[in-house]
Design a protein around this motif. Structure first.
Motif, mmCIF file in Angstrom:
data_model
loop_
_atom_site.group_PDB
_atom_site.id
_atom_site.type_symbol
_atom_site.label_atom_id
_atom_site.label_comp_id
_atom_site.label_asym_id
_atom_site.label_seq_id
_atom_site.Cartn_x
_atom_site.Cartn_y
_atom_site.Cartn_z
ATOM 1 N N LEU A 1 35.052 50.780 40.659
ATOM 2 C CA LEU A 1 34.921 49.474 41.322
ATOM 3 C C LEU A 1 33.518 48.910 41.161
ATOM 4 N N ARG A 2 32.484 49.715 41.333
ATOM 5 C CA ARG A 2 31.111 49.230 41.214
ATOM 6 C C ARG A 2 30.806 48.797 39.784
ATOM 7 N N ASN A 3 31.354 49.557 38.764
ATOM 8 C CA ASN A 3 31.184 49.115 37.367
ATOM 9 C C ASN A 3 31.827 47.759 37.156
ATOM 10 N N ALA A 4 33.026 47.563 37.768
ATOM 11 C CA ALA A 4 33.699 46.274 37.635
ATOM 12 C C ALA A 4 32.900 45.168 38.321
ATOM 13 N N ILE A 5 32.304 45.448 39.509
ATOM 14 C CA ILE A 5 31.476 44.441 40.207
ATOM 15 C C ILE A 5 30.277 44.068 39.345
ATOM 16 N N ASP A 6 29.613 45.069 38.739
ATOM 17 C CA ASP A 6 28.463 44.777 37.869
ATOM 18 C C ASP A 6 28.883 43.927 36.686
ATOM 19 N N ALA A 7 30.047 44.217 36.079
ATOM 20 C CA ALA A 7 30.504 43.450 34.927
ATOM 21 C C ALA A 7 30.792 42.004 35.321
ATOM 22 N N VAL B 1 41.835 49.528 37.399
ATOM 23 C CA VAL B 1 40.787 48.615 37.868
ATOM 24 C C VAL B 1 40.468 47.679 36.720
ATOM 25 N N GLU B 2 40.765 46.396 36.908
ATOM 26 C CA GLU B 2 40.604 45.414 35.822
ATOM 27 C C GLU B 2 39.611 44.347 36.266
ATOM 28 N N ASP B 3 38.535 44.141 35.459
ATOM 29 C CA ASP B 3 37.490 43.172 35.829
ATOM 30 C C ASP B 3 37.605 41.921 34.969
ATOM 31 N N GLN B 4 36.691 40.963 35.253
ATOM 32 C CA GLN B 4 36.605 39.725 34.476
ATOM 33 C C GLN B 4 35.233 39.606 33.826
ATOM 34 N N GLY B 5 34.724 40.794 33.392
ATOM 35 C CA GLY B 5 33.394 40.832 32.808
ATOM 36 C C GLY B 5 33.411 40.514 31.320
ATOM 37 N N CYS C 1 41.003 56.534 30.828
ATOM 38 C CA CYS C 1 40.816 55.820 29.568
ATOM 39 C C CYS C 1 40.496 54.357 29.861
ATOM 40 N N ALA C 2 40.073 53.662 28.793
ATOM 41 C CA ALA C 2 39.695 52.252 28.911
ATOM 42 C C ALA C 2 40.486 51.445 27.906
ATOM 43 N N GLU C 3 40.819 50.183 28.314
ATOM 44 C CA GLU C 3 41.583 49.292 27.442
ATOM 45 C C GLU C 3 40.894 47.929 27.443
ATOM 46 N N ARG C 4 40.764 47.357 26.259
ATOM 47 C CA ARG C 4 40.177 46.020 26.144
ATOM 48 C C ARG C 4 41.199 44.976 26.557
ATOM 49 N N ARG C 5 40.700 43.927 27.266
ATOM 50 C CA ARG C 5 41.537 42.823 27.715
ATOM 51 C C ARG C 5 40.968 41.510 27.172
ATOM 52 N N PRO C 6 41.816 40.475 27.117
ATOM 53 C CA PRO C 6 41.253 39.175 26.653
ATOM 54 C C PRO C 6 40.063 38.735 27.490
ATOM 55 N N ARG C 7 40.091 39.057 28.821
ATOM 56 C CA ARG C 7 38.960 38.754 29.703
ATOM 57 C C ARG C 7 38.605 40.043 30.441
ATOM 58 N N GLY C 8 37.592 40.731 29.954
ATOM 59 C CA GLY C 8 37.109 41.891 30.657
ATOM 60 C C GLY C 8 37.649 43.200 30.090
ATOM 61 N N LEU C 9 37.628 44.191 30.989
ATOM 62 C CA LEU C 9 37.976 45.565 30.604
ATOM 63 C C LEU C 9 38.859 46.162 31.698
#
Length: 771
Positions: free
Chosen positions: A661-667, A696-700, A742-750
């Motif tokens: 969550l904190r990584n997503a907030i920073d992004a 956990v999906e961000d908009q970074g 694992c991590a997945e790339r998204r059109p907006r964020g990660l």
């Protein structure tokens, strides 16, 4: 008449072959059986005679019995011991003949036999087959003969036989010949034959002796007379018999035909020829080397396999010494082999021979000595040699493997399909405390029930399909206080007597200690990371604690004022009670915040338990809520309340989710420093029903494809003040729970995805089977 009979070839009268044969047999003194067959042939040569029987008087039983190879009459009625033909013999002695019709009226044994045979017409003639040996010739006719004909025929036959015995002498050419001999004239007519020819004709089941000759005997006879030389041998096939005939000139117009039954000799020759062809075929095509040697070791001959095995043709080996091909270390073996052959006559040995290319091959030879008949000295040695290089190499490999198995520190056990232990190496015996020669305990006493069931029901079929199966189990040595952790590999093997399995087990006690130490270091590092995280969240934590403390101070001050004016204000006490209630609520809230912080900062061994992921995730959201609010980041929770539990440590799982969550907030703060943004927190169960996922999906700004590959690498970070240990540590913690991160790339964020096994399955640390 006797002169005519003796000179049957004179013009004006020619005797039939049947009569000639009868006279010849009588003149040579043939026995009763041969003479009886000749009489029958003579009688049957007449068209009026339908069947003929020759019988001789048996003084012991008082009856007539058949002679020769002809058809037999059925036995008469009544008791054979009471049978008698005395009345018939007396009648024949008086009259010389008797019609069958009259014979049937006599009280004799033969009459009953004739009735059973259905004979109603014919004639019985008294004949003397040999001097002093009375008998009768029974002629079966279509109708009764005329009066006196039978007596006259009987007297004529008797006179002819008597004359033949008295005057006819065996031919000097035919009489002493053991082989069948026939005398033919220039036209192929039979002039004479000997007793051996009669026997051969009878043995072949022929009525006419001429049927013994080849079908082209006339051209052969003429060739013999024309060229005045012997012709033959010529073969005649009669069923399973083979006769060989030779035509020899015996004067100007006569030919002596001599023959014999060569069936046995020709059959033996054919079998011998077939055996020689078979032996030659075997010798020329066998892969073994068949060779002959002199006693001093020189090659006399060799089979063609010498080229395949040694690179030499048999012609190249003849005359050479075997010692020239021997390995130097095996020369002494040949001396011992020579002594053994001299003593016992046979010997088997293994040795090395040099191939023409220079390399040595292992051979196994079975040798036999051939001795001289009279002295017994060895004159030749026959040897059959086989290339056993592959077998010797295989035995050497097996010996080395056996040494490795016995010397290895790993435990090696052989088991059958039922799980019974058939072999243990030294390391396994030491571990189990077994003495040499002591029987192995049952496998059920060494493994837990579930482990044994998994080994037999899952491991054995898997090993048979793919060759190997791996798992971690615990071994319980007999009498030991503690069990041993094992890393076990099950291998399937195919043997000559059926399949079997080997268990190769390694004591993993040291590995468990190292893993426990690693987990302690990991827990220390995680605790340190939590302290760092708490320091980074200090502002938010201070705000969350100061807020209820400030409220407590305000409500306490107000309550004091109300208490001072309680005498003048009736509502003051109610206000004080309300203030105290709110003070208690805010104090409890502050206490809960401190309790959560203390639980988050807990230090000690991890405690794996069934957890509600939604509750743990909400705790992590509350810990970072103030930081999210300051960064204008909204955390959207989509957490179902009916999620199945997972098996994990609560503090460590909460630390992982807080880190994500904190990584997503920073992004989000990096991409939207002055605008509102959103984080999506979701959870669910995978389609196979085996694992639960948390996302956990961000908009970074996201990451590049190259950076995605190093995202979980220790000390890799895109932050200016970051250490790059958060995601790496989180992945290690999740994998320790038996899950994955694992991590997945998204059109907006990660999107960061965490998968955890459900608590209903097996303990994560015991799920180690790889095949």
């Amino acid at each position: 008449m006797a002169e005519d009979v003796k000179q049957g070839s004179q013009p004006g009268w020619t005797a039939s072959p049947a009569l000639t044969g009868l006279l010849r047999l009588a003149g040579e003194g043939a026995g009763g059986a041969a003479l009886a067959d000749a009489l029958r042939r003579l009688a049957l040569s007449h068209d009026e005679v339908r069947q003929a029987y020759c019988l001789a008087w048996q003084a012991g039983t008082g009856t007539y019995a058949e002679l020769g190879s002809g058809e037999r009459l059925p036995p008469g009625p009544g008791d054979p011991l009471q049978a008698s033909d005395a009345a018939l013999r007396a009648r024949l002695a008086a009259q010389g003949e008797i019609a069958v019709a009259a014979l049937l009226e006599l009280p004799c044994w033969l009459a009953g036999r004739l009735r059973r045979a259905g004979i109603r017409a014919g004639l019985a003639l008294a004949v003397e087959l040999a001097p002093g040996q009375p008998g009768l010739l029974l002629l079966v006719l279509d109708e009764a003969p005329g009066s006196g004909l039978g007596r006259w025929l009987g007297e004529l036959l008797g006179a002819c036989l008597q004359l033949a015995r008295a005057q006819l002498q065996p031919s000097p050419v035919l009489g002493g010949d053991d082989e069948a001999s026939l005398l033919l004239d220039a036209d192929g007519r039979l002039l004479d034959l000997n007793l051996a020819a009669h026997r051969l004709c009878r043995d072949c089941g022929l009525e006419q002796v001429e049927a013994l000759l080849p079908v082209n005997h006339l051209p052969l006879l003429r060739a013999c007379l024309g060229q005045r030389r012997a012709v033959g041998p010529v073969s005649v096939a009669l069923g399973e018999r083979t006769l060989l005939w030779r035509f020899v000139p015996a004067g100007a117009a006569r030919v002596l035909v001599r023959g014999h039954d060569a069936s046995e000799r020709l059959g033996n020759e054919r079998e011998a020829a077939q055996a020689r062809r078979l032996y030659r075929l075997i010798i020329e095509n066998t892969t073994d080397l068949i060779s002959r040697h002199t006693p001093d070791g020189r090659f006399l001959d060799a089979s063609p396999a010498s080229w395949t095995l040694l690179g030499y043709w048999p012609e190249q080996l003849r005359g050479s010494r075997l010692r020239a091909l021997l390995h130097p270390d095996d020369v002494a073996l040949m001396r011992l082999a020579g002594e053994a052959l001299e003593l016992r006559g046979y010997h088997t040995l293994s040795y090395r021979l040099r191939h023409r290319d220079g390399h040595y091959l292992w051979f196994e030879s079975a040798c036999r000595a051939i001795r001289e008949t009279y002295t017994g000295a060895v004159v030749e040695i026959v040897s059959v040699s086989r290339d056993i290089s592959a077998r010797v190499q295989g035995e050497e490999v097996r010996r080395r493997l056996a040494e490795v198995i016995e010397a290895t520190t790993d435990l090696v056990l052989f088991i059958d399909r039922r799980g019974a232990i058939t072999y243990l190496n030294q390391s396994a015996r030491r571990t189990l405390g077994l003495a040499e020669g002591q029987d192995a305990p049952p496998l059920a006493s060494l493994l837990d029930g579930r482990d044994l069931q998994r080994l037999l029901e899952t491991g054995l079929p898997c090993a048979e399909r793919s060759g190997a199966w791996e798992s971690d189990m615990r071994l319980h040595p007999p009498g030991a206080a503690e069990s041993l952790p094992l890393s076990l590999v099950l291998l399937a093997h195919a043997g000559a007597s059926g399949g079997y399995f080997s268990l190769v087990a390694r004591d993993m006690t040291e590995r468990e200690l190292r893993e426990a130490q690693v987990r302690r270091h990991q827990d220390e590092l995680a605790h340190t990371a939590r302290l760092v995280t708490l320091g980074e969240l200090a502002s938010g934590i201070a705000h969350e604690i100061n807020q209820p403390l400030a409220a407590v101070v305000n409500y306490a001050s107000a309550s004091q004022r109300y208490l001072q004016g309680a005498a003048d204000n009736p509502q003051a006490l109610a206000r004080v009670a309300e203030g105290l209630e709110r003070i208690n609520a805010h104090a409890n809230h502050a206490s809960a915040v401190i309790r959560r912080l203390r639980a988050f900062l807990r230090k000690g061994q991890r405690r794996l338990q069934a957890l509600d992921v939604a509750a743990v995730a909400r705790e992590a959201v509350r810990l970072c809520a103030w930081e999210a609010d300051n960064s204008r980041v909204a955390i959207g929770e989509h957490l179902p309340d009916n999620l199945p539990p997972v098996y994990a440590d609560r503090v460590l799982l909460e630390q992982v989710l807080l880190n994500l969550l904190r990584n997503a907030i920073d992004a989000n703060r990096e991409t939207h420093p002055h605008a509102a943004s959103r984080i999506r927190l979701t959870a669910g169960v995978e389609a196979d029903g085996q694992r639960l996922w948390i996302s956990v999906e961000d908009q970074g700004p996201g990451v590049s494809e190259a950076a995605l590959a190093h995202l979980f690498t220790p000390f890799y970070t895109s932050k200016a003040d970051g250490l790059g240990l958060g995601l790496s540590m989180s992945r290690s913690i999740v994998e320790g729970f038996g899950g994955e991160l694992c991590a997945e790339r998204r059109p907006r964020g990660l999107r960061l995805l965490c998968r955890l096994p459900l608590a209903g399955g097996e303990h994560p640390q015991s799920q180690q089977e790889s095949r």
